[in-house]
Design a protein around this motif. Sequence first.
Motif, short mmCIF file in Angstrom:
data_model
loop_
_atom_site.label_atom_id
_atom_site.label_comp_id
_atom_site.label_asym_id
_atom_site.label_seq_id
_atom_site.Cartn_x
_atom_site.Cartn_y
_atom_site.Cartn_z
N CYS A 1 -33.65 38.07 -21.03
CA CYS A 1 -33.17 36.69 -21.08
C CYS A 1 -32.97 36.16 -19.66
O CYS A 1 -33.17 34.99 -19.39
CB CYS A 1 -31.87 36.59 -21.87
N VAL B 1 -26.01 32.94 -29.38
CA VAL B 1 -25.36 33.13 -30.67
C VAL B 1 -24.54 34.40 -30.52
O VAL B 1 -25.10 35.45 -30.19
CB VAL B 1 -26.42 33.31 -31.79
N GLY C 1 -36.29 36.18 -24.43
CA GLY C 1 -36.70 37.52 -24.02
C GLY C 1 -37.64 38.10 -25.07
O GLY C 1 -37.63 37.68 -26.22
N ASN D 1 -37.18 42.89 -31.10
CA ASN D 1 -38.44 42.19 -30.80
C ASN D 1 -38.88 41.36 -32.01
O ASN D 1 -40.00 41.50 -32.51
CB ASN D 1 -39.50 43.24 -30.37
N GLN D 2 -37.97 40.55 -32.52
CA GLN D 2 -38.26 39.76 -33.73
C GLN D 2 -37.91 38.29 -33.59
O GLN D 2 -38.57 37.44 -34.20
CB GLN D 2 -37.42 40.31 -34.91
N THR D 3 -36.86 37.97 -32.83
CA THR D 3 -36.27 36.63 -32.91
C THR D 3 -37.25 35.54 -32.48
O THR D 3 -37.36 34.50 -33.15
CB THR D 3 -34.97 36.59 -32.08
N GLN E 1 -37.37 41.06 -26.05
CA GLN E 1 -36.52 41.90 -26.89
C GLN E 1 -35.14 41.99 -26.27
O GLN E 1 -34.98 41.80 -25.07
CB GLN E 1 -37.19 43.25 -27.09
N ALA E 2 -34.16 42.22 -27.14
CA ALA E 2 -32.80 42.42 -26.64
C ALA E 2 -32.59 43.92 -26.56
O ALA E 2 -32.98 44.66 -27.49
CB ALA E 2 -31.79 41.78 -27.58
N ASN F 1 -28.75 39.91 -21.47
CA ASN F 1 -29.91 40.75 -21.72
C ASN F 1 -30.94 40.55 -20.59
O ASN F 1 -31.27 39.41 -20.27
CB ASN F 1 -30.50 40.34 -23.08
N ALA G 1 -32.94 31.03 -24.73
CA ALA G 1 -32.00 31.78 -25.57
C ALA G 1 -31.50 32.99 -24.79
O ALA G 1 -32.31 33.77 -24.27
CB ALA G 1 -32.69 32.23 -26.86
N VAL G 2 -30.18 33.11 -24.67
CA VAL G 2 -29.63 34.25 -23.91
C VAL G 2 -28.67 35.04 -24.80
O VAL G 2 -27.82 34.48 -25.47
CB VAL G 2 -28.93 33.80 -22.61
N LYS G 3 -28.83 36.34 -24.76
CA LYS G 3 -27.98 37.19 -25.59
C LYS G 3 -27.04 38.03 -24.73
O LYS G 3 -27.44 38.54 -23.69
CB LYS G 3 -28.84 38.12 -26.46
#
Length: 230
Positions: free
Chosen positions: A39, A63, A115, A124-126, A117-118, A36, A6-8
Amino acid sequence: MKVLVAVKRVVDYNVKVRVKADKTGVELANVKMAMNPFCEIAVEEAVRLKEKGIATEIVAVSVGPSNAQEQLRTAMALGADRGILVETADAEPLAIAKLLKAICDQEQPGLVIMGKQAIDGDNNQTGQMLAALAGYGQGTFASVVKVEGNKAQVTREVDGGLQTVELSLPAVVTTDLRLNEPRYASLPNIMKAKKKPLDVKTPADFGVDVSPRVKTLKVEAPAERSAGIK
Ligand code: AMP
């Protein structure tokens, strides 16, 4: 084994963020955006697993807005095989985790690397939410990841030391700073990445409601530090 990463898209970590004059958020107009940093570490770890012959395919997922395709292309230039963008305006961690869960149901990865956290929301939740929704084990704040057969051993950076956990796959791993040092994309790989497949979806394709549950009341810059005394 398929690995999902997953990359933000976030404001580049070198940019000094400024609060908007109306205090509704931070200024994003004409600001350099990037992947990020945590990520990038996740992508690097997936690529290393592929180089070791453990991962067979790497799917990068983001996303965000349409131009988050740039970060997916970066992930593909670093070694991801294809990308999926779920196009939506700002979504909260729970909605992102629900979308990632729906993608996991479709893609059936052996491992999801994210990651810890973003650096925009510092949530720090996803990763934790995705693990809970998907019923996967989780190894968060990873500084070492070893995959053998149907198990992953993850060394976690916890307060006061290191903790090693063993996870049954599929599982979610979130990266800490010391997991690896990401490589730079080479120009030929940047060119090759332009031809890799990139699917664009919407939250409605997955039946996920992304309407916000949290309302930001006000964003303020930290107080200026007063001058010290020599
Ligand atoms: P957060 O919980 O927002 O601190 O984000 C932790 C990690 O979840 C990030 O490093 C990403 O790997 C993943 N993540 C968060 N938001 C997104 C997003 N919009 N698109 C893709 N991945 C995300």
